[in-house]
Design an enzyme around this catalytic site. Structure first.
Site, PDB file in Angstrom:
ATOM      1  N   LYS A  56       0.844  -1.203   0.000  1.00 32.30           N
ATOM      2  CA  LYS A  56       0.000   0.000   0.000  1.00 32.30           C
ATOM      3  C   LYS A  56       0.878   1.251   0.000  1.00 32.30           C
ATOM      4  CE  LYS A  56      -1.823   2.585   3.252  1.00 32.30           C
ATOM      5  NZ  LYS A  56      -1.790   3.917   2.644  1.00 32.30           N
ATOM      6  N   GLU A  59      10.496   0.836   9.978  1.00 31.24           N
ATOM      7  CA  GLU A  59      11.440   1.934   9.712  1.00 31.24           C
ATOM      8  C   GLU A  59      10.703   3.218  10.058  1.00 31.24           C
ATOM      9  OE1 GLU A  59      14.509   1.590   8.818  1.00 31.24           O
ATOM     10  OE2 GLU A  59      14.630  -0.440   8.051  1.00 31.24           O
ATOM     11  N   CYS A 119      13.329  10.993   6.698  1.00 28.85           N
ATOM     12  CA  CYS A 119      13.384  10.429   8.054  1.00 28.85           C
ATOM     13  C   CYS A 119      14.758  10.640   8.672  1.00 28.85           C
ATOM     14  CB  CYS A 119      13.054   8.952   8.013  1.00 28.85           C
ATOM     15  SG  CYS A 119      13.988   8.056   6.767  1.00 28.85           S
ATOM     16  N   GLU A 176      10.037  15.335  15.574  1.00 24.00           N
ATOM     17  CA  GLU A 176      10.291  15.326  14.134  1.00 24.00           C
ATOM     18  C   GLU A 176       9.314  16.277  13.434  1.00 24.00           C
ATOM     19  OE1 GLU A 176       9.207  11.736  11.980  1.00 24.00           O
ATOM     20  OE2 GLU A 176      11.099  11.830  10.907  1.00 24.00           O
TER      21      GLU A 176
HETATM   22  P1  NDP Z   1       2.454   7.602   8.601  1.00 22.97           P
HETATM   23  O1  NDP Z   1       2.895   6.708   9.696  1.00 22.97           O
HETATM   24  O2  NDP Z   1       1.339   8.519   8.848  1.00 22.97           O
HETATM   25  O3  NDP Z   1       2.038   6.725   7.341  1.00 22.97           O
HETATM   26  C1  NDP Z   1       2.872   5.744   6.776  1.00 22.97           C
HETATM   27  C2  NDP Z   1       2.017   4.754   6.001  1.00 22.97           C
HETATM   28  O4  NDP Z   1       1.187   4.039   6.924  1.00 22.97           O
HETATM   29  C3  NDP Z   1       1.068   5.415   5.010  1.00 22.97           C
HETATM   30  O5  NDP Z   1       0.904   4.576   3.911  1.00 22.97           O
HETATM   31  C4  NDP Z   1      -0.206   5.522   5.834  1.00 22.97           C
HETATM   32  O6  NDP Z   1      -1.361   5.651   5.052  1.00 22.97           O
HETATM   33  C5  NDP Z   1      -0.179   4.200   6.587  1.00 22.97           C
HETATM   34  N1  NDP Z   1      -0.947   4.163   7.815  1.00 22.97           N
HETATM   35  C6  NDP Z   1      -1.471   5.192   8.535  1.00 22.97           C
HETATM   36  N2  NDP Z   1      -2.115   4.729   9.632  1.00 22.97           N
HETATM   37  C7  NDP Z   1      -1.991   3.367   9.607  1.00 22.97           C
HETATM   38  C8  NDP Z   1      -2.425   2.312  10.472  1.00 22.97           C
HETATM   39  N3  NDP Z   1      -3.111   2.553  11.587  1.00 22.97           N
HETATM   40  N4  NDP Z   1      -2.116   1.043  10.151  1.00 22.97           N
HETATM   41  C9  NDP Z   1      -1.392   0.770   9.043  1.00 22.97           C
HETATM   42  N5  NDP Z   1      -0.966   1.720   8.185  1.00 22.97           N
HETATM   43  C10 NDP Z   1      -1.249   3.009   8.456  1.00 22.97           C
HETATM   44  O7  NDP Z   1       3.757   8.351   8.123  1.00 22.97           O
HETATM   45  P2  NDP Z   1       3.875   9.396   6.956  1.00 22.97           P
HETATM   46  O8  NDP Z   1       3.306   8.873   5.697  1.00 22.97           O
HETATM   47  O9  NDP Z   1       3.384  10.674   7.479  1.00 22.97           O
HETATM   48  O10 NDP Z   1       5.452   9.420   6.714  1.00 22.97           O
HETATM   49  C11 NDP Z   1       6.269  10.185   7.442  1.00 22.97           C
HETATM   50  C12 NDP Z   1       6.963   9.371   8.515  1.00 22.97           C
HETATM   51  O11 NDP Z   1       7.657   8.276   7.926  1.00 22.97           O
HETATM   52  C13 NDP Z   1       7.998  10.184   9.232  1.00 22.97           C
HETATM   53  O12 NDP Z   1       7.875   9.986  10.605  1.00 22.97           O
HETATM   54  C14 NDP Z   1       9.314   9.605   8.716  1.00 22.97           C
HETATM   55  O13 NDP Z   1      10.366   9.769   9.597  1.00 22.97           O
HETATM   56  C15 NDP Z   1       8.974   8.193   8.470  1.00 22.97           C
HETATM   57  N6  NDP Z   1       9.893   7.602   7.506  1.00 22.97           N
HETATM   58  C16 NDP Z   1      10.833   6.712   7.966  1.00 22.97           C
HETATM   59  C17 NDP Z   1      11.784   6.167   7.113  1.00 22.97           C
HETATM   60  C18 NDP Z   1      12.788   5.186   7.605  1.00 22.97           C
HETATM   61  O14 NDP Z   1      13.370   4.484   6.776  1.00 22.97           O
HETATM   62  N7  NDP Z   1      13.036   5.081   8.903  1.00 22.97           N
HETATM   63  C19 NDP Z   1      11.832   6.539   5.689  1.00 22.97           C
HETATM   64  C20 NDP Z   1      10.792   7.463   5.297  1.00 22.97           C
HETATM   65  C21 NDP Z   1       9.862   7.972   6.199  1.00 22.97           C
HETATM   66  P3  NDP Z   1      -1.819   7.092   4.493  1.00 22.97           P
HETATM   67  O15 NDP Z   1      -0.644   7.963   4.345  1.00 22.97           O
HETATM   68  O16 NDP Z   1      -2.381   6.754   3.199  1.00 22.97           O
HETATM   69  O17 NDP Z   1      -2.786   7.624   5.470  1.00 22.97           O
END
Ligand code: NDP
Length: 511
Positions: free
Chosen positions: A216, A290, A324, A421
């Protein structure tokens, strides 16, 4: 909305690259005209096809969502609709998981490893062949500058597929004396900051080790994942090996909680990572998380200051700071703090914020309205916490979600803008006197993903680096990625590693 509408909307928003910042030398008698005046150089999106709507990619074909629900994908630089995306409910997710299971049992897990590798190599080559289309789509859908989509995201995505394609028939060498067995069906959930690249980090090692996937993408950036689905179809990859379902958090949750999933690979925020960890507690699902970060970038007095300034700029302003592992906390040794801050501000003034499709643009659009508001709230919070704010003066486009590069000084370690963050182009600066003070401050957040060290002493790099609570330590550089290198965090930055040989472990059972 038609593609031509999108093109015209992009063109009308190509405004900011012509704005000329005031020279820092303006008050001197000699003005060396230190700023270039760039003509706009927009990348054409004429031949990029974004369909009016997309279904889910399940069992090798695009199908309509069971309940018929859709949502719009918005270009954050123009605020205009690019396409309609399907929203997957538990029924759609169930279909995808069943397709992935059938493909796993009947085809993929029994295919000779060398043949598996050939498909993955073909996918890598097709990403290269379609790289221009993918890069432009990524910039239109996500707001990142075309220079970054074109030179970083898409080539790296291809590189990860090439790298893991090579491992497919060499797993016996990866794990000498052990047999690597695939897990089954992997549920993969990715964020919006590097849509195609995060997809590559997830899908390439899963396929190489003989697993099938249901992925997804994030709600705001689904289009390149759907174009990747077209690549899977056109490559002849057996049906059901890769399934892409689109939707928001509830769709992600449906994947996490599905009984037919053997492993969850999640990249996203720490808060959602914790929800996922709780949901799968007590099950035998494997998982990698991650999560977020608050990277420290430490500059010592013996560093090359000009080189460090470039590194600081890259560390925090790359991809609008939606990274991130961004170096969002700058720690500078006291003796050079004044000089470095002055140079940093001068360099910040040269950054061009504007149309993501313009090849001159350094900083594109913030990915979504919600993220723009979140960053704006943090900027207000920083002021309320008593920090001194510096923002660049250049003009911003009238439409779209754009944020000025921002620097906060006079902050303290307990400030929320230092601890939390922000995920935007916002940097805090603190000073330190001794190496141990630098280490203490760098490690004093809940996160532990990345850090950078700037010094001309190799011994200092090893001493400081080995004391950092962070999965990645860059020395005299920042934000460098390579498929052969493992990546991941400590503390609240996550569990497990992606990339390199280490990135194979989460996708196999070793017997
Ligand atoms: P989110 O945690 O909001 O979302 C990540 C993904 O999870 C999206 O596809 C989101 O859907 C989905 N999601 C949201 N709620 C749920 C749930 N309850 N159960 C399962 N899936 C869910 O993060 P962001 O998209 O806002 O991304 C930013 C974050 O990602 C930052 O904190 C960043 O640091 C981290 N990140 C970490 C990396 C790493 O390698 N450590 C690399 C890149 C980013 P939707 O967006 O469609 O609502």
């Amino acid at each position: 909305m038609s593609t031509s509408d999108q093109n015209s909307s992009v063109e009308t928003n190509a405004t900011s690259s012509s704005s000329k910042p005031e020279s820092p030398n303006a008050d001197l008698k000699l003005d060396f005209a230190s700023f270039w005046d760039y003509s706009s150089a927009p990348e054409s999106s004429d031949n990029v096809e974004i369909k009016p709507s997309y279904g889910h990619f399940i069992n090798g074909e695009f199908i309509n969502p069971v309940k018929g629900r859709t949502f719009s994908s918005i270009n954050p630089a123009t605020e205009k609709v690019l396409t309609e995306i399907s929203e997957a409910t538990t029924e759609d997710v169930d279909k995808a998981v069943k397709a992935a299971r059938t493909a796993y049992n009947k085809r993929w897990s029994t295919l000779p490893a060398k043949e598996r590798g050939k498909y993955i190599f073909r996918i890598a080559r097709m990403i290269q062949e379609r790289s221009r289309d993918l890069a432009i789509t990524e910039s239109m859908d996500g707001g990142k500058p075309i220079r970054e989509s074109r030179d970083v995201d898409v080539p790296l995505a291809a590189a990860y597929f090439f790298y893991y394609a090579g491992w497919a028939d060499k797993l016996d060498y990866a794990f000498p004396g052990r047999k690597a067995e695939s897990l089954g069906v992997c549920g993969q959930i990715i964020p919006w900051n590097f849509p195609l690249l995060m997809l590559a980090w997830k899908i390439a090692p899963a396929l190489a080790t003989g697993n099938t996937v249901v992925l997804k993408p994030a709600e705001t950036t689904s289009i390149t994942a759907l174009k990747f689905a077209e690549i899977c179809r056109d490559s002849g990859l057996p049906d059901g090996v890769v399934n892409i379902v689109t939707g928001a958090g509830q769709t992600g949750s449906a994947i996490v909680n599905h009984n037919g999933i053997d492993k969850i690979a999640f990249t996203g925020s720490t808060s959602v990572g914790k929800i996922i960890q709780k949901s799968i507690a007590g099950t035998d699902k494997k998982y990698t998380l991650e999560l977020g970060g608050k990277g420290a970038n430490i500059v010592f007095e013996d560093a090359s200051i000009d080189q460090a300034v470039e590194g600081i700029i890259n560390a925090i302003f790359f991809n609008q700071g939606h990274v991130c592992c961004a170096g969002s906390r700058l720690l500078v040794q006291e003796g050079i703090a004044g000089k470095l801050t002055k140079k940093l501000k001068e360099r910040m003034e040269t950054l061009i914020v504007g149309d993501p499709l313009d090849k001159n643009t350094d900083i594109g659009a913030i990915n979504s309205k919600a993220q723009f508001e979140r960053i704006s709230e943090y900027i207000e919070l920083g002021k309320a916490e008593g920090a001194e704010i510096y923002q660049t003066k250049n003009g911003l486009p009238e439409n779209g979600y754009f944020c000025r590069p921002t620097l906060f000084s006079g902050v303290s370690q307990s400030n929320r803008i230092v601890q939390e963050e922000i995920f935007g182009p916002v940097l805090t600066i603190q000073t330190f006197r001794t190496p141990s003070e630098a280490v203490e401050k760098a490690n004093n957040t809940p996160y532990g993903l990345s850090s950078g060290i700037w010094t001309d002493r190799g011994s200092k790099i090893f001493n400081i680096g080995s004391n950092m609570d962070s999965g990645v330590v860059w020395a005299n550089t920042f934000n460098k990625f390579d498929p052969t290198s493992p990546f991941g965090g400590y503390k609240e930055s996550g569990v497990g590693r992606e990339g390199g040989l280490h990135g194979l472990y989460p996708y196999v059972n070793l017997v």
